[in-house]
Design an enzyme around this catalytic site. Structure first.
Site, PDB file in Angstrom:
ATOM      1  N   LYS A   1       2.612 -15.288   1.913  1.00  0.00           N
ATOM      2  CA  LYS A   1       3.209 -16.105   1.188  1.00  0.00           C
ATOM      3  C   LYS A   1       4.484 -16.376   0.480  1.00  0.00           C
ATOM      4  O   LYS A   1       5.560 -15.880   0.001  1.00  0.00           O
ATOM      5  CB  LYS A   1       2.538 -15.071  -0.259  1.00  0.00           C
ATOM      6  CG  LYS A   1       2.386 -16.134  -1.667  1.00  0.00           C
ATOM      7  CD  LYS A   1       1.627 -17.214  -1.874  1.00  0.00           C
ATOM      8  CE  LYS A   1       1.596 -17.182  -3.534  1.00  0.00           C
ATOM      9  NZ  LYS A   1       0.328 -18.773  -3.097  1.00  0.00           N
TER      10      LYS A   1
ATOM     11  N   ASP B   1     -11.821  -8.667   4.146  1.00  0.00           N
ATOM     12  CA  ASP B   1     -13.985  -8.398   3.288  1.00  0.00           C
ATOM     13  C   ASP B   1     -14.571 -10.317   3.537  1.00  0.00           C
ATOM     14  O   ASP B   1     -15.672 -10.285   3.775  1.00  0.00           O
ATOM     15  CB  ASP B   1     -13.778  -8.519   2.546  1.00  0.00           C
ATOM     16  CG  ASP B   1     -13.738  -6.178   1.951  1.00  0.00           C
ATOM     17  OD1 ASP B   1     -14.092  -6.105   2.894  1.00  0.00           O
ATOM     18  OD2 ASP B   1     -14.125  -6.239   1.266  1.00  0.00           O
TER      19      ASP B   1
ATOM     20  N   ASP C   1      -5.967  -6.972   3.846  1.00  0.00           N
ATOM     21  CA  ASP C   1      -7.414  -6.482   3.467  1.00  0.00           C
ATOM     22  C   ASP C   1      -8.513  -7.227   3.207  1.00  0.00           C
ATOM     23  O   ASP C   1      -9.961  -7.429   3.445  1.00  0.00           O
ATOM     24  CB  ASP C   1      -7.100  -5.029   2.209  1.00  0.00           C
ATOM     25  CG  ASP C   1      -8.386  -4.975   1.681  1.00  0.00           C
ATOM     26  OD1 ASP C   1      -9.219  -4.103   2.524  1.00  0.00           O
ATOM     27  OD2 ASP C   1      -8.770  -4.139   0.350  1.00  0.00           O
TER      28      ASP C   1
ATOM     29  N   ASP D   1      -3.675 -18.276   0.249  1.00  0.00           N
ATOM     30  CA  ASP D   1      -4.290 -18.632  -0.805  1.00  0.00           C
ATOM     31  C   ASP D   1      -5.046 -20.402   0.305  1.00  0.00           C
ATOM     32  O   ASP D   1      -5.939 -20.356   0.425  1.00  0.00           O
ATOM     33  CB  ASP D   1      -3.790 -19.362  -2.177  1.00  0.00           C
ATOM     34  CG  ASP D   1      -2.875 -20.295  -1.616  1.00  0.00           C
ATOM     35  OD1 ASP D   1      -2.047 -20.270  -0.709  1.00  0.00           O
ATOM     36  OD2 ASP D   1      -1.891 -20.503  -2.739  1.00  0.00           O
TER      37      ASP D   1
ATOM     38  N   TYR E   1       1.121  -0.972   0.256  1.00  0.00           N
ATOM     39  CA  TYR E   1       0.345  -0.225   0.564  1.00  0.00           C
ATOM     40  C   TYR E   1       0.541   1.562   0.090  1.00  0.00           C
ATOM     41  O   TYR E   1       0.278   2.286  -0.824  1.00  0.00           O
ATOM     42  CB  TYR E   1      -1.425   0.324   1.160  1.00  0.00           C
ATOM     43  CG  TYR E   1      -2.311  -0.451   0.989  1.00  0.00           C
ATOM     44  CD1 TYR E   1      -2.341  -1.883   0.687  1.00  0.00           C
ATOM     45  CD2 TYR E   1      -3.317   0.404   0.858  1.00  0.00           C
ATOM     46  CE1 TYR E   1      -3.697  -2.236   0.500  1.00  0.00           C
ATOM     47  CE2 TYR E   1      -4.946  -0.445   1.207  1.00  0.00           C
ATOM     48  CZ  TYR E   1      -4.919  -1.474   0.518  1.00  0.00           C
ATOM     49  OH  TYR E   1      -6.204  -2.352   0.812  1.00  0.00           O
TER      50      TYR E   1
HETATM   51  C1  IPM Z   1     -10.845  -1.184   4.007  1.00  0.00           C
HETATM   52  C2  IPM Z   1     -10.803  -0.618   2.606  1.00  0.00           C
HETATM   53  C3  IPM Z   1      -9.210   0.484   2.252  1.00  0.00           C
HETATM   54  C4  IPM Z   1      -8.556  -0.126   2.080  1.00  0.00           C
HETATM   55  C5  IPM Z   1      -9.279   1.279   1.139  1.00  0.00           C
HETATM   56  C6  IPM Z   1     -11.026   2.312   1.311  1.00  0.00           C
HETATM   57  C7  IPM Z   1      -8.540   2.080   0.970  1.00  0.00           C
HETATM   58  O1  IPM Z   1     -10.874  -1.134   2.216  1.00  0.00           O
HETATM   59  O2  IPM Z   1     -10.462  -0.344   4.733  1.00  0.00           O
HETATM   60  O3  IPM Z   1     -10.490  -2.033   4.175  1.00  0.00           O
HETATM   61  O4  IPM Z   1      -8.510  -0.295   1.140  1.00  0.00           O
HETATM   62  O5  IPM Z   1      -7.403  -0.084   2.961  1.00  0.00           O
HETATM   63 MG    MG Z   2     -11.169  -3.132   2.416  1.00  0.00          MG
END
Ligand code: IPM
Ligand code: MG
Length: 361
Positions: free
Chosen positions: A192, A252, A248, A224, A141
């Site tokens: 990884k 999710d 990240d 993975d 990042y």
């Molecule tokens: C998160 C989001 C952010 C990230 C974005 C909005 C920059 O997806 O907080 O997980 O990638 O960290």
């Molecule tokens: Mg995110």
């Protein structure tokens, strides 16, 4: 001394969900004697529209002064064509970097009442309680060099750099081991290392740090395999520690285990536990302005703020209990609603939590 809380609603559903979280904070301030003062500021697209920048100096300065920060979400269609260097997301990344919030704690916890809201079988997710510790100020990042360059043959080539210093790996590892000590004493480090040297180093340093925590059982998974294990048998995990980008993605994924991404809070902490608190979901421009987003992730982020940065455990627990009561009453926003149930609005959900808090007394 009153604690200063900076409120950064941001964009899209950010403003709607933060409004509900502020209702909860104001209730605690007015009715329960919580000594806080709230200030609002701009970040993301809202800040671009007002000042031309996703993170105005003034917002960063206010954030540095505050005891804790509550953030909604940033981004939206309107700003997607802007140069990546000045997009709303840069506001969020600038806050993380500027405040050195390197430790991102993302708990994925399944409220019993929502076992049926998950797309996975209830028996796979019932009792789920995972903590993802995501490194937040390093990795791909932020790595340099980055950009898009033109090669000799005229073709363009995009590039980003995955970098981690030993010290960066060490400090996030300590956070994760200490979190594991307070939980079920199991830590899984995700990398990884079979392909990327940078995460080979990650594995080596995490293993080294692990020697200082003999009571914690350390394991390693390639990312993975970790993704597969998270949907196959998520309850094998206690604490997961991983890099910025893997964290990240996996957070999710883990959110769906808990029914909805609208349920997951997060804390981003610096070395002194000063923090920024935000739901892990984004600004959801497709449903923004419709008063139908789920404010619970943000309300639960307030609970994390009270616990980690303001040392107010009792208030934190009161909020979590209120959320549980609301779910027990069958009150659901659209994202956690089963077929045949009628969803409530964002603001009705916020009101229900405040009402449940009032009932607790
Ligand atoms: C998160 C989001 C952010 C990230 C974005 C909005 C920059 O997806 O907080 O997980 O990638 O960290
Ligand atoms: Mg995110």
């Amino acid at each position: 001394m009153r604690k200063q809380i900076l409120i950064l609603p941001g964009d899209g559903i950010g403003t709607e969900i933060v409004r509900e979280a502020v209702k909860v904070l104001n209730y605690l301030r007015e009715q329960r004697g919580l000594e806080i003062e709230l200030t609002h500021a701009l970040v993301g697209g809202a800040a671009i529209d007002a000042t031309g920048k996703p993170l105005p100096e003034e917002t960063l300065a206010q954030a540095k002064q505050a005891d804790a920060i509550l953030l909604g979400a940033v981004g939206g269609y309107k700003w997607e064509s802007l140069d990546i260097a000045i997009r709303p997301e840069k506001g969020l990344l600038g806050l993380r970097a500027g405040l050195e919030l390197f430790a991102n704690l993302r708990p994925a916890l399944l409220f019993e009442e929502l076992a049926n809201a998950s797309t996975l079988k209830p028996e796979v997710v019932a009792g789920l309680d995972i903590l993802i510790v995501r490194e937040l100020t390093g990795g791909i990042y932020f790595g340099q060099p980055r950009g898009v360059r033109v090669l000799e043959n005229g073709e363009r080539q995009g590039f980003n750099t995955l970098v981690y210093k030993e010290s960066e790996i060490r400090r996030i590892a300590h956070v994760a081991f200490q979190a594991a000590q307070k939980r079920n004493k199991k830590l899984c480090s995700v990398d990884k290392a079979n392909v990327l040297e940078c995460t080979e180093l990650w594995r080596e340093i995490v293993t080294q740090v692990g020697k200082e925590y003999p009571d914690v059982q350390l394991s390693h998974l390639y990312v993975d395999n970790a993704a597969m294990q998270l949907v196959r048998a998520p309850k094998q995990f206690d604490v997961i520690v991983t890099t910025n980008m893997f964290g990240d993605i996996l957070s999710d994924l883990a959110s769906m285990l808990s029914g909805s991404i609208g349920m997951l809070p997060s804390a981003s902490l610096d070395i002194n536990n000063k923090g920024m608190y935000e739901p892990i979901h984004g600004s959801a421009p497709d449903i923004a302005g419709h008063n139908k987003a789920n404010p619970l992730a943000t309300i639960l982020s307030v609970a994390m703020m009270l616990r980690y940065s303001l040392n107010q455990n009792a208030h934190a627990e009161a909020i979590e209990t209120a959320v549980r009561h609301v779910l027990q009453q069958g009150i659901r926003t659209a994202d956690i609603c089963a077929v045949g149930e009628t969803p409530v609005s964002t603001s009705a959900m916020g009101d229900a939590v405040v009402q449940a808090l009032a009932m607790e007394q």
